[in-house]
Design a protein around this motif. Structure first.
Motif, mmCIF file in Angstrom:
data_model
loop_
_atom_site.group_PDB
_atom_site.id
_atom_site.type_symbol
_atom_site.label_atom_id
_atom_site.label_comp_id
_atom_site.label_asym_id
_atom_site.label_seq_id
_atom_site.Cartn_x
_atom_site.Cartn_y
_atom_site.Cartn_z
ATOM 1 N N GLU A 211 -6.902 -41.463 24.776
ATOM 2 C CA GLU A 211 -5.505 -41.874 24.878
ATOM 3 C C GLU A 211 -4.595 -40.669 25.089
ATOM 4 O O GLU A 211 -3.654 -40.699 25.885
ATOM 5 N N VAL A 212 -4.882 -39.573 24.378
ATOM 6 C CA VAL A 212 -4.097 -38.351 24.530
ATOM 7 C C VAL A 212 -4.215 -37.818 25.953
ATOM 8 O O VAL A 212 -3.216 -37.419 26.576
ATOM 9 N N VAL A 213 -5.426 -37.791 26.483
ATOM 10 C CA VAL A 213 -5.648 -37.296 27.840
ATOM 11 C C VAL A 213 -4.904 -38.148 28.865
ATOM 12 O O VAL A 213 -4.312 -37.624 29.829
ATOM 13 N N GLU A 214 -4.908 -39.449 28.677
ATOM 14 C CA GLU A 214 -4.187 -40.335 29.591
ATOM 15 C C GLU A 214 -2.689 -40.005 29.590
ATOM 16 O O GLU A 214 -2.063 -39.960 30.656
ATOM 17 N N ARG A 215 -2.120 -39.763 28.401
ATOM 18 C CA ARG A 215 -0.702 -39.397 28.337
ATOM 19 C C ARG A 215 -0.469 -38.029 28.984
ATOM 20 O O ARG A 215 0.525 -37.826 29.684
ATOM 21 N N ALA A 216 -1.387 -37.089 28.760
ATOM 22 C CA ALA A 216 -1.237 -35.741 29.301
ATOM 23 C C ALA A 216 -1.279 -35.741 30.827
ATOM 24 O O ALA A 216 -0.527 -35.017 31.493
ATOM 25 N N SER A 259 1.878 -48.279 14.791
ATOM 26 C CA SER A 259 0.752 -47.786 15.567
ATOM 27 C C SER A 259 0.819 -46.267 15.703
ATOM 28 O O SER A 259 1.903 -45.690 15.844
ATOM 29 N N TRP A 260 -0.336 -45.615 15.698
ATOM 30 C CA TRP A 260 -0.383 -44.171 15.919
ATOM 31 C C TRP A 260 0.029 -43.814 17.348
ATOM 32 O O TRP A 260 0.356 -42.670 17.643
ATOM 33 N N ARG A 261 0.049 -44.809 18.236
ATOM 34 C CA ARG A 261 0.440 -44.563 19.626
ATOM 35 C C ARG A 261 1.950 -44.382 19.788
ATOM 36 O O ARG A 261 2.393 -43.820 20.798
ATOM 37 N N GLN A 262 2.732 -44.838 18.808
ATOM 38 C CA GLN A 262 4.180 -44.704 18.901
ATOM 39 C C GLN A 262 4.575 -43.231 18.855
ATOM 40 O O GLN A 262 4.209 -42.499 17.929
ATOM 41 N N GLY A 263 5.308 -42.786 19.842
ATOM 42 C CA GLY A 263 5.756 -41.399 19.890
ATOM 43 C C GLY A 263 4.712 -40.417 20.374
ATOM 44 O O GLY A 263 4.974 -39.200 20.422
ATOM 45 N N LEU A 264 3.531 -40.903 20.764
ATOM 46 C CA LEU A 264 2.456 -39.987 21.158
ATOM 47 C C LEU A 264 2.795 -39.225 22.433
ATOM 48 O O LEU A 264 2.488 -38.034 22.539
ATOM 49 N N ARG A 266 5.613 -38.113 23.522
ATOM 50 C CA ARG A 266 6.500 -36.984 23.223
ATOM 51 C C ARG A 266 5.742 -35.863 22.523
ATOM 52 O O ARG A 266 5.959 -34.679 22.829
ATOM 53 N N GLN A 267 4.848 -36.205 21.615
ATOM 54 C CA GLN A 267 4.040 -35.172 20.957
ATOM 55 C C GLN A 267 3.183 -34.431 21.974
ATOM 56 O O GLN A 267 3.054 -33.198 21.909
ATOM 57 N N VAL A 268 2.592 -35.165 22.906
ATOM 58 C CA VAL A 268 1.769 -34.549 23.945
ATOM 59 C C VAL A 268 2.621 -33.627 24.813
ATOM 60 O O VAL A 268 2.210 -32.501 25.141
ATOM 61 N N GLU A 269 3.808 -34.083 25.190
ATOM 62 C CA GLU A 269 4.692 -33.268 26.021
ATOM 63 C C GLU A 269 5.038 -31.950 25.345
ATOM 64 O O GLU A 269 4.993 -30.874 25.970
ATOM 65 N N LEU A 270 5.373 -32.004 24.064
ATOM 66 C CA LEU A 270 5.729 -30.784 23.327
ATOM 67 C C LEU A 270 4.551 -29.827 23.243
ATOM 68 O O LEU A 270 4.707 -28.610 23.392
ATOM 69 N N TRP A 271 3.353 -30.366 23.039
ATOM 70 C CA TRP A 271 2.170 -29.521 22.952
ATOM 71 C C TRP A 271 1.859 -28.873 24.296
ATOM 72 O O TRP A 271 1.507 -27.690 24.364
ATOM 73 N N LEU A 272 1.993 -29.630 25.368
ATOM 74 C CA LEU A 272 1.716 -29.070 26.699
ATOM 75 C C LEU A 272 2.685 -27.936 27.036
ATOM 76 O O LEU A 272 2.291 -26.918 27.609
ATOM 77 N N GLU A 273 3.945 -28.115 26.674
ATOM 78 C CA GLU A 273 4.932 -27.057 26.903
ATOM 79 C C GLU A 273 4.557 -25.800 26.123
ATOM 80 O O GLU A 273 4.655 -24.672 26.634
#
Length: 279
Positions: A211-216, A259-264, A266-273
């Motif tokens: 799921e994280v990879v899909e968002r990334a 759900s753990w998916r809520q806000g994920l 944005r968390q991924v975006e911050l980590w990628l930056e």
């Protein structure tokens, strides 16, 4: 803000800190709720104001060398109420069912025994609420989210558990639950005991990573190769699934699961930056 104007008694909540992002999440949520907040490191318990409502997050630290000592000291302190943050790891796991609060806690791993020892050190308190959470999704470099995104950016392979399920909790959702309980206790609720909280949907570490990879990938134009490998053959690996049943918390405090998916995203975006800035 005074106790009279806040309407809470006690109006001060002392947070025994974990030394990670849980501290900031709790502080912001508590202040937004109108509760005066005193942040104390585990070594600063002598500064604890008498009659405070205490949130003990010390066991949520990356290392727990002081957590047991904190629990022992709190057991001797005249607090109005202690909310102790604990973990699903008090259970050995391995069964495909939901674990409720009446389940016998029999951890096999060392970290699980540490969590349970801290719970038991506080067991003599009359006004004690233990909140056990599913595995916490945080932004530390060694946590699952950070490791998956590091693999995504660098192309390095990562091995993940594809067998054991749990219901993860973000640090922000953890703070939401803890503060909601704090507000009700400070408003006169009498609800000592053990309560469980985890996200409304369970997953394995591998399912979380996918799921994280899909968002990334949504932040990039080109396709990126990601090597997510199972730790071992699932037929040979012991299942350590622990999915917490959360009905008691809902029934007593009215707290709904998120759900753990809520806000994920944005968390991924911050980590990628953050990772791109370090390259």
């Amino acid at each position: 803000m005074s106790e009279l104007s806040s309407g809470y008694r006690p109006g001060t909540v002392a947070v025994i800190t974990a030394g990670n992002e849980i501290d900031g999440a709790l502080q912001k949520r508590l202040q937004r709720a109108g509760l005066r907040t005193q942040l104390l490191a585990p070594s600063e318990l002598e500064q604890l104001r008498p009659g405070s409502l205490v949130i003990n997050a010390s066991a949520c630290a990356d290392a727990q060398p002081e957590a047991l000592q904190v629990a022992r000291l709190l057991a001797q302190n005249p607090c109005a109420h202690v909310i102790h943050l604990s973990s699903y790891q008090v259970f050995a796991g391995g069964e495909r069912r939901h674990y409720d609060e009446d389940e016998a806690a029999e951890p096999r791993a060392r970290c699980g025994r540490q969590w349970l020892t801290c719970e038991r050190a506080l067991g003599g308190l009359d006004h004690l609420t233990i909140l056990r959470f599913g595995w916490v999704v945080d932004s530390s470099r060694d946590a699952l989210l950070g490791r998956v995104l590091h693999s995504f950016v660098t192309g390095e392979p990562i091995a993940l558990d594809s067998c054991s399920s749990g219901n993860p909790v973000t640090a922000l959702d953890l703070a939401r639950v803890v503060v909601a309980v704090s507000q009700q206790l400070a408003s006169g609720a009498c609800a000592s005991g053990i309560y469980h909280y985890g996200s409304s949907d369970s997953c394995t570490a591998m399912e979380f990573a996918l799921e994280v990879v899909e968002r990334a990938r949504s932040f990039y134009d080109e396709e990126r190769l990601v090597q997510l490998n199972p730790l071992e053959d699932s037929g040979k690996r012991r299942d350590r699934s622990v999915v917490l049943a959360c009905g008691k918390l809902r029934d007593v405090f009215g707290i709904q699961q998120h759900s753990w998916r809520q806000g994920l995203t944005r968390q991924v975006e911050l980590w990628l930056e953050r990772l791109e800035a370090e390259r």
